[in-house]
Design a protein around this motif. Structure first.
Motif, PDB file in Angstrom:
ATOM      1  N   GLU A  94       1.018  -1.318   0.063  1.00  0.00           N
ATOM      2  CA  GLU A  94       0.027  -0.012  -0.108  1.00  0.00           C
ATOM      3  C   GLU A  94       0.934   1.291   0.024  1.00  0.00           C
ATOM      4  OE1 GLU A  94      -2.508   0.413   3.514  1.00  0.00           O
ATOM      5  OE2 GLU A  94      -0.848  -0.101   4.896  1.00  0.00           O
ATOM      6  N   GLY A  95       0.308   2.394  -0.392  1.00  0.00           N
ATOM      7  CA  GLY A  95       1.054   3.421  -0.520  1.00  0.00           C
ATOM      8  C   GLY A  95       0.544   4.870  -1.505  1.00  0.00           C
ATOM      9  N   GLN A  96       0.853   5.852  -1.422  1.00  0.00           N
ATOM     10  CA  GLN A  96       0.205   7.052  -2.313  1.00  0.00           C
ATOM     11  C   GLN A  96       0.658   6.603  -3.793  1.00  0.00           C
ATOM     12  OE1 GLN A  96       1.881  10.572  -0.417  1.00  0.00           O
ATOM     13  NE2 GLN A  96       0.460  10.692   1.080  1.00  0.00           N
ATOM     14  N   ASN A  97       1.872   6.017  -3.903  1.00  0.00           N
ATOM     15  CA  ASN A  97       1.954   5.789  -5.123  1.00  0.00           C
ATOM     16  C   ASN A  97       1.607   4.382  -5.851  1.00  0.00           C
ATOM     17  OD1 ASN A  97       3.570   8.079  -5.527  1.00  0.00           O
ATOM     18  ND2 ASN A  97       5.448   7.424  -4.390  1.00  0.00           N
ATOM     19  N   ALA A  98       0.712   3.731  -4.961  1.00  0.00           N
ATOM     20  CA  ALA A  98       0.034   2.447  -5.786  1.00  0.00           C
ATOM     21  C   ALA A  98      -1.426   2.641  -5.886  1.00  0.00           C
ATOM     22  CB  ALA A  98       0.378   1.512  -4.586  1.00  0.00           C
ATOM     23  N   PRO A  99      -1.929   3.511  -6.773  1.00  0.00           N
ATOM     24  CA  PRO A  99      -3.367   3.520  -6.876  1.00  0.00           C
ATOM     25  C   PRO A  99      -3.828   2.318  -7.262  1.00  0.00           C
ATOM     26  CG  PRO A  99      -2.412   4.380  -8.723  1.00  0.00           C
ATOM     27  CD  PRO A  99      -1.065   3.890  -7.730  1.00  0.00           C
ATOM     28  N   PRO A 100      -5.127   2.065  -7.542  1.00  0.00           N
ATOM     29  CA  PRO A 100      -5.881   0.711  -7.667  1.00  0.00           C
ATOM     30  C   PRO A 100      -5.517   0.052  -8.796  1.00  0.00           C
ATOM     31  CG  PRO A 100      -7.812   2.205  -6.730  1.00  0.00           C
ATOM     32  CD  PRO A 100      -6.361   3.064  -7.019  1.00  0.00           C
ATOM     33  N   PHE A 101      -5.137  -1.217  -9.028  1.00  0.00           N
ATOM     34  CA  PHE A 101      -4.588  -1.874  -9.988  1.00  0.00           C
ATOM     35  C   PHE A 101      -3.555  -1.704 -10.758  1.00  0.00           C
ATOM     36  CE2 PHE A 101      -9.375  -1.978  -9.352  1.00  0.00           C
ATOM     37  CZ  PHE A 101      -9.394  -3.345  -8.868  1.00  0.00           C
ATOM     38  N   VAL A 102      -2.581  -0.688 -10.126  1.00  0.00           N
ATOM     39  CA  VAL A 102      -1.444  -0.246 -10.982  1.00  0.00           C
ATOM     40  C   VAL A 102      -0.548  -1.563 -10.966  1.00  0.00           C
ATOM     41  CG1 VAL A 102      -0.230   0.426  -8.586  1.00  0.00           C
ATOM     42  CG2 VAL A 102       0.418   1.275 -10.673  1.00  0.00           C
ATOM     43  N   GLU A 103      -0.840  -2.482 -10.032  1.00  0.00           N
ATOM     44  CA  GLU A 103       0.247  -3.871 -10.128  1.00  0.00           C
ATOM     45  C   GLU A 103      -0.107  -4.478 -11.459  1.00  0.00           C
ATOM     46  OE1 GLU A 103      -3.645  -4.726  -7.633  1.00  0.00           O
ATOM     47  OE2 GLU A 103      -2.395  -2.914  -8.163  1.00  0.00           O
ATOM     48  N   ASP A 104      -1.208  -4.389 -11.989  1.00  0.00           N
ATOM     49  CA  ASP A 104      -1.286  -5.206 -13.371  1.00  0.00           C
ATOM     50  C   ASP A 104      -0.059  -4.945 -14.212  1.00  0.00           C
ATOM     51  OD1 ASP A 104      -3.745  -5.645 -12.575  1.00  0.00           O
ATOM     52  OD2 ASP A 104      -4.952  -4.310 -13.672  1.00  0.00           O
ATOM     53  N   ASN A 105       0.711  -3.686 -14.215  1.00  0.00           N
ATOM     54  CA  ASN A 105       1.638  -3.371 -14.789  1.00  0.00           C
ATOM     55  C   ASN A 105       3.043  -3.584 -14.443  1.00  0.00           C
ATOM     56  OD1 ASN A 105      -0.252  -2.057 -16.793  1.00  0.00           O
ATOM     57  ND2 ASN A 105      -0.366  -0.189 -15.482  1.00  0.00           N
ATOM     58  N   TRP A 106       3.046  -4.159 -13.276  1.00  0.00           N
ATOM     59  CA  TRP A 106       4.501  -4.452 -12.510  1.00  0.00           C
ATOM     60  C   TRP A 106       4.945  -5.736 -13.215  1.00  0.00           C
ATOM     61  CZ3 TRP A 106       2.927  -3.797  -6.860  1.00  0.00           C
ATOM     62  CH2 TRP A 106       2.622  -2.500  -6.539  1.00  0.00           C
ATOM     63  N   THR A 107       6.178  -5.873 -13.388  1.00  0.00           N
ATOM     64  CA  THR A 107       6.797  -7.024 -13.747  1.00  0.00           C
ATOM     65  C   THR A 107       7.861  -7.515 -12.798  1.00  0.00           C
ATOM     66  OG1 THR A 107       8.858  -5.529 -14.704  1.00  0.00           O
ATOM     67  CG2 THR A 107       6.967  -6.421 -16.327  1.00  0.00           C
ATOM     68  N   TRP A 108       8.303  -6.700 -11.783  1.00  0.00           N
ATOM     69  CA  TRP A 108       9.286  -7.231 -10.594  1.00  0.00           C
ATOM     70  C   TRP A 108       8.822  -6.328  -9.428  1.00  0.00           C
ATOM     71  CZ3 TRP A 108      12.438  -3.737  -8.785  1.00  0.00           C
ATOM     72  CH2 TRP A 108      13.030  -2.536  -9.612  1.00  0.00           C
ATOM     73  N   VAL A 109       9.215  -6.729  -8.428  1.00  0.00           N
ATOM     74  CA  VAL A 109       8.957  -6.067  -7.116  1.00  0.00           C
ATOM     75  C   VAL A 109      10.124  -6.277  -5.987  1.00  0.00           C
ATOM     76  CG1 VAL A 109       7.742  -5.761  -4.760  1.00  0.00           C
ATOM     77  CG2 VAL A 109       6.624  -6.043  -7.334  1.00  0.00           C
ATOM     78  N   LYS A 110      10.716  -5.342  -5.591  1.00  0.00           N
ATOM     79  CA  LYS A 110      11.746  -5.392  -4.708  1.00  0.00           C
ATOM     80  C   LYS A 110      11.264  -4.960  -3.129  1.00  0.00           C
ATOM     81  CE  LYS A 110      16.911  -4.437  -3.649  1.00  0.00           C
ATOM     82  NZ  LYS A 110      16.596  -4.065  -2.306  1.00  0.00           N
ATOM     83  N   ILE A 111      11.424  -5.494  -2.327  1.00  0.00           N
ATOM     84  CA  ILE A 111      11.096  -5.296  -0.947  1.00  0.00           C
ATOM     85  C   ILE A 111      11.929  -5.793   0.133  1.00  0.00           C
ATOM     86  CG2 ILE A 111       9.083  -5.491   0.832  1.00  0.00           C
ATOM     87  CD1 ILE A 111       7.271  -6.598  -1.356  1.00  0.00           C
TER      88      ILE A 111
END
Length: 201
Positions: free
Chosen positions: A104-121
């Motif tokens: 969650e976060g201000q830069n993560a609007p609904p369904f933005v994850e549809d466009n992600w290819t990788w994530v670093k946490i």
């Protein structure tokens, strides 16, 4: 130890089997508990050939031991909130979708994850193996175990979150999408509050 289909398990005994059977079936028998050693994984090259042809990032290494497909399921809280606002009477939460990573976060609007290819946490790097199609289990109230009489949230998801790619539709038919099945590129530790870095298509 019992060997069957290349999976080793240890029977947890009659007392545990009786308790589970009584609790779930109302009977003294019928179910048993087992332990999996975790050393043997399934091979989706044989069972999911069509999926592998459509989802190029889907690999054996992404699969989980007990999950439907991948070890990691990532969902964006804003996507859950957007769906919940459409059907407030259904009282939908992230738990309906059983993610093990919720961002969650201000830069993560609904369904933005549809466009992600990788994530670093933290030290962990994950890649998107495929969009997660959702089934009837999302309609089961996680607190009570009772199925939704109105088939929510699937009914609403089907109005605006359906697969668009023809090849995907041939695989998963009328199943809507919510979240991403993720594979692991680099292991490490994740903590609540970690900054999430993403790569997008």
């Amino acid at each position: 130890l019992h060997k069957g289909e290349k999976i080793f398990s240890l029977d947890c005994g009659d007392e545990a089997a009786k308790w589970v059977s009584d609790y779930i079936l109302g009977s003294n028998s019928g179910l048993r508990l087992g332990f999996h050693d975790g050393l043997h994984r399934r091979n989706i090259k044989n069972t999911h050939k069509k999926y592998l042809q459509v989802h190029r990032n889907l690999k054996n290494e992404a699969t989980g031991m007990y999950s439907d497909l991948s070890s990691y399921l990532l969902i964006n809280q804003a996507s859950i909130d957007e769906l919940s606002n459409r059907i407030p009477e259904a009282k939908i939460s992230a738990i309906n979708f059983r993610p093990n990573i919720l961002v969650e976060g201000q830069n993560a609007p609904p369904f933005v994850e549809d466009n992600w290819t990788w994530v670093k946490i933290g030290d962990v790097i994950l890649y998107v193996a495929r969009p997660c199609t959702r089934c009837v289990f999302t309609t089961i109230d996680p607190e009570t175990g009772v199925k939704s009489a109105t088939n929510e949230p699937l009914r609403t998801l089907r109005t605006y979150r359906m697969l668009k790619d023809v090849k995907n539709i041939e695989l998963d038919g009328n199943l809507p999408v919510m979240g991403n099945n993720m594979g692991l590129l680099q292991g490490g530790e994740i903590s609540v509050g970690d900054v999430v870095y993403v790569g997008s298509t």
